[in-house]
Design a protein around this motif. Structure first.
Motif, short mmCIF file in Angstrom:
data_model
loop_
_atom_site.label_atom_id
_atom_site.label_comp_id
_atom_site.label_asym_id
_atom_site.label_seq_id
_atom_site.Cartn_x
_atom_site.Cartn_y
_atom_site.Cartn_z
N ALA A 230 -1.95 2.40 -6.51
CA ALA A 230 -2.57 1.08 -6.66
C ALA A 230 -4.01 1.09 -6.16
O ALA A 230 -4.36 1.84 -5.25
N GLN A 231 -4.82 0.22 -6.74
CA GLN A 231 -6.16 0.00 -6.23
C GLN A 231 -6.10 -0.56 -4.81
O GLN A 231 -6.87 -0.18 -3.94
N PHE A 232 -5.19 -1.52 -4.61
CA PHE A 232 -4.96 -2.07 -3.28
C PHE A 232 -3.62 -2.78 -3.28
O PHE A 232 -3.05 -3.08 -4.34
N VAL A 233 -3.12 -3.03 -2.09
CA VAL A 233 -1.87 -3.76 -1.90
C VAL A 233 -2.13 -4.88 -0.90
O VAL A 233 -2.78 -4.67 0.13
N VAL A 234 -1.63 -6.06 -1.21
CA VAL A 234 -1.72 -7.20 -0.31
C VAL A 234 -0.30 -7.55 0.14
O VAL A 234 0.63 -7.54 -0.66
N LEU B 77 4.70 -1.01 5.44
CA LEU B 77 4.18 -0.34 4.25
C LEU B 77 3.33 0.87 4.60
O LEU B 77 3.35 1.89 3.90
N LEU B 78 2.59 0.79 5.71
CA LEU B 78 1.80 1.95 6.14
C LEU B 78 2.71 3.08 6.61
O LEU B 78 2.39 4.26 6.41
N ARG B 79 3.83 2.74 7.23
CA ARG B 79 4.78 3.79 7.60
C ARG B 79 5.37 4.46 6.36
O ARG B 79 5.63 5.67 6.36
N VAL B 80 5.58 3.67 5.31
CA VAL B 80 6.12 4.23 4.07
C VAL B 80 5.09 5.10 3.35
O VAL B 80 5.38 6.22 2.94
N ALA B 81 3.86 4.59 3.24
CA ALA B 81 2.84 5.25 2.41
C ALA B 81 1.93 6.18 3.19
O ALA B 81 1.28 7.05 2.61
N GLY B 82 1.87 6.00 4.51
CA GLY B 82 0.97 6.81 5.30
C GLY B 82 -0.30 6.07 5.66
O GLY B 82 -0.77 5.21 4.91
N ASP B 83 -0.84 6.39 6.84
CA ASP B 83 -2.08 5.75 7.28
C ASP B 83 -3.18 6.01 6.25
O ASP B 83 -3.25 7.08 5.65
N GLY B 84 -4.03 5.03 6.09
CA GLY B 84 -5.11 5.15 5.13
C GLY B 84 -4.79 4.55 3.78
O GLY B 84 -5.68 4.44 2.92
N ALA B 85 -3.52 4.16 3.55
CA ALA B 85 -3.17 3.51 2.29
C ALA B 85 -3.89 2.15 2.22
O ALA B 85 -4.07 1.49 3.24
N PRO B 86 -4.31 1.73 1.02
CA PRO B 86 -5.11 0.50 0.89
C PRO B 86 -4.25 -0.76 0.96
O PRO B 86 -4.09 -1.50 -0.02
N VAL B 87 -3.66 -1.00 2.15
CA VAL B 87 -2.76 -2.14 2.34
C VAL B 87 -3.46 -3.18 3.22
O VAL B 87 -3.91 -2.85 4.33
N TYR B 88 -3.52 -4.42 2.75
CA TYR B 88 -4.22 -5.49 3.45
C TYR B 88 -3.27 -6.63 3.75
O TYR B 88 -2.43 -6.98 2.92
N ARG B 89 -3.42 -7.22 4.94
CA ARG B 89 -2.63 -8.40 5.29
C ARG B 89 -3.43 -9.66 4.96
O ARG B 89 -4.52 -9.87 5.47
N VAL B 90 -2.88 -10.48 4.07
CA VAL B 90 -3.47 -11.78 3.76
C VAL B 90 -2.34 -12.81 3.80
O VAL B 90 -1.42 -12.76 2.97
N TYR B 91 -2.39 -13.70 4.76
CA TYR B 91 -1.33 -14.70 4.88
C TYR B 91 -1.32 -15.63 3.67
O TYR B 91 -2.37 -15.95 3.11
N LEU C 116 -11.00 -8.68 -3.08
CA LEU C 116 -10.34 -7.40 -3.39
C LEU C 116 -10.26 -7.18 -4.90
O LEU C 116 -10.49 -6.07 -5.39
N LEU C 117 -9.91 -8.23 -5.64
CA LEU C 117 -9.83 -8.11 -7.10
C LEU C 117 -11.20 -7.82 -7.70
O LEU C 117 -11.33 -6.97 -8.59
N ARG C 118 -12.23 -8.49 -7.19
CA ARG C 118 -13.57 -8.26 -7.70
C ARG C 118 -13.99 -6.81 -7.48
O ARG C 118 -14.54 -6.16 -8.36
N GLY C 119 -13.71 -6.28 -6.30
CA GLY C 119 -14.04 -4.89 -6.02
C GLY C 119 -13.27 -3.91 -6.88
O GLY C 119 -13.81 -2.91 -7.34
N ALA C 120 -11.99 -4.23 -7.12
CA ALA C 120 -11.16 -3.34 -7.95
C ALA C 120 -11.63 -3.32 -9.39
O ALA C 120 -11.66 -2.26 -10.03
#
Length: 442
Positions: free
Chosen positions: A180-184, A194-208, A407-411
């Motif tokens: 993925a380009q990114f994950v929210v 999700l970082l434990r699943v994918a590994g540190d550095g994965a593009p996962v962002y927390r947005v409430y 994030l969408l604009r950057g992707a």
């Protein structure tokens, strides 16, 4: 920087519109308000009798992808055969992965999602200007986005929420995240998982998930009268919401001689069981079950409530909530809340500061929390005010959706993680999961 109006973002949803997913409709409306052009691809029309008024304001076109394979057998076969002939080098490896995974999981889910992906690419995509896909929920909708990306090379991103994260086999989830380009995701608790699943550095962002702070705001104080205080609880009637625990807690509160009226609003497979339990506990005079409601209808109940409670719990299979949106709504209304200390809920509620938290699956502790707020109105008022301040600070829908928009604009502007490249070597790692891999909800 404003969105490029030539680009359209395809939103892949499991069902649309759904009464329980107001946060998705709100996100769509706010993205459109920011200038994004969207096209909704829904894998199902829920056909619910009620829809939120906000759905009527969505401008995006909606395309429904057939959900029942045998009912639309010839349409699926035609689309898949045509795509195979057009792109055999991309189609065959993707089909092989989907088929083998379905056979090993003893579930048709993956091959069904692949068939829907091919249908979308062949029959629906050419008539649009979609350049990026964003899926909500990391199981079925993201599986479709994953295969669409494989078949077209178009980038995708996705939002992960609750059950879709914790009931999914890690190998496939890891692959979806990495491509993925990114994950929210909607809680820090989820992000760490999700970082434990994918590994540190994965593009996962927390947005409430945000809240409409103009719609959900404290009601004027009601005049004092002799009516019993109103307790409110809202949610689907499913095990993870903990409604049997709530009913047992209310029974204990009743046994202590406290007067109250409780409205439990929602619907679902446990309704008959809950109504039976309520009768067995002698709660018929003080507990009323109300059906599913639109936001407009629900607001009237928030306004008359004195406190809100939700007894969320983690199921044995891992199913759980993230941060239930109804807790955010109740706090936005200035209501004191009592809930449980699971998953992402402590990110919203700091016990004793802006609400009360109790252990899950513990009717005695929940009863004590409810009793505390009923007996100490000044404390309840203070917690309610602090809860509203917390929501204003961290759960403003407009502010939070702007982060997703960025994030969408950057992707779209820089699709560096193009999902279609190098796919022919992916299947070997995923297929090594073996016959004993847990069944994944895809």
């Amino acid at each position: 920087m404003t969105p490029n109006h030539e680009n359209v973002i395809g939103f892949i949803l499991k069902g649309y519109p759904r009464l329980s997913e107001t946060f998705i409709v709100n996100e769509i409306l706010l993205l459109e308000e920011l200038g994004y052009k969207l096209h909704i691809f829904a894998l199902r029309n829920p056909g619910e009798s009620k829809v939120h008024e906000s759905v009527t304001r969505v401008r995006a076109n909606v395309t429904y992808i057939p959900d029942y394979f045998w009912r639309f057998f010839f349409s699926f076969i035609s689309a898949n055969l045509r795509l195979w002939l057009r792109r055999p080098g991309l189609y065959w490896p993707a089909f092989r992965l989907a088929l083998v995974r379905s056979l090993r999981q003893r579930s048709s889910s993956t091959i069904k999602r692949f068939a829907q992906s091919a249908y979308l690419v062949q029959k629906c995509l050419p008539a649009t200007r979609v350049t990026h896909f964003h899926a909500h929920f990391s199981h079925g909708p993201t599986t479709v986005a994953y295969f669409v990306a494989w078949l077209t090379g178009m980038p995708y991103s996705f939002s992960a929420h609750a059950k879709d994260i914790y009931l999914q086999e890690h190998g496939m989830l890891r692959e979806k995240i990495r491509r993925a380009q990114f994950v929210v995701t909607c809680t820090e608790f989820n992000r760490q998982h999700l970082l434990r699943v994918a590994g540190d550095g994965a593009p996962v962002y927390r947005v409430y998930h945000g809240n409409n702070l103009q719609l959900f705001k404290p009601a004027p104080a009601a005049p004092q009268n002799d009516s019993p205080p109103v307790i409110l609880s809202v949610g689907r009637f499913v095990p993870k919401k903990g409604f049997p625990v709530l009913l047992r807690a209310l029974h204990q509160v009743q046994q202590k001689g406290l007067r109250f009226r409780c409205y439990i609003i929602g619907g679902g497979p446990m309704q008959g069981e809950l109504e039976k339990l309520s009768a067995e506990l002698g709660l018929r005079e003080c507990v009323e079950f109300r059906g599913q409601m639109s936001q407009t209808e629900l607001l009237a109940y928030y306004r008359q409530a004195g406190l809100f409670t939700l007894a969320c719990e983690v199921q044995n299979d891992g199913d759980r909530d993230g941060i239930p949106n109804v807790l955010v709504e109740a706090m936005a209304m200035g209501l004191p809340v009592v809930s449980t200390s699971i998953s992402g809920i402590p990110e919203l509620i700091e016990s004793g500061v802006n609400g009360l938290l109790v252990p899950e699956k513990d009717p005695e502790a929940l009863a004590e929390g409810i009793e505390t707020l009923l007996r100490q109105p000044e404390m309840a008022r203070r917690l309610g005010l602090a809860g509203r301040a917390k929501v204003e600070r961290d759960f403003d829908a407009k502010r939070n959706v702007q982060k997703i928009g960025e994030l969408l604009r950057g992707a779209v502007a820089n699709p560096a993680r193009v999902a279609g490249a190098g796919r022919t070597n992916l299947s070997s790692g995923l297929l090594r999961a073996g016959k004993n891999a847990p069944v994944t909800a895809m």
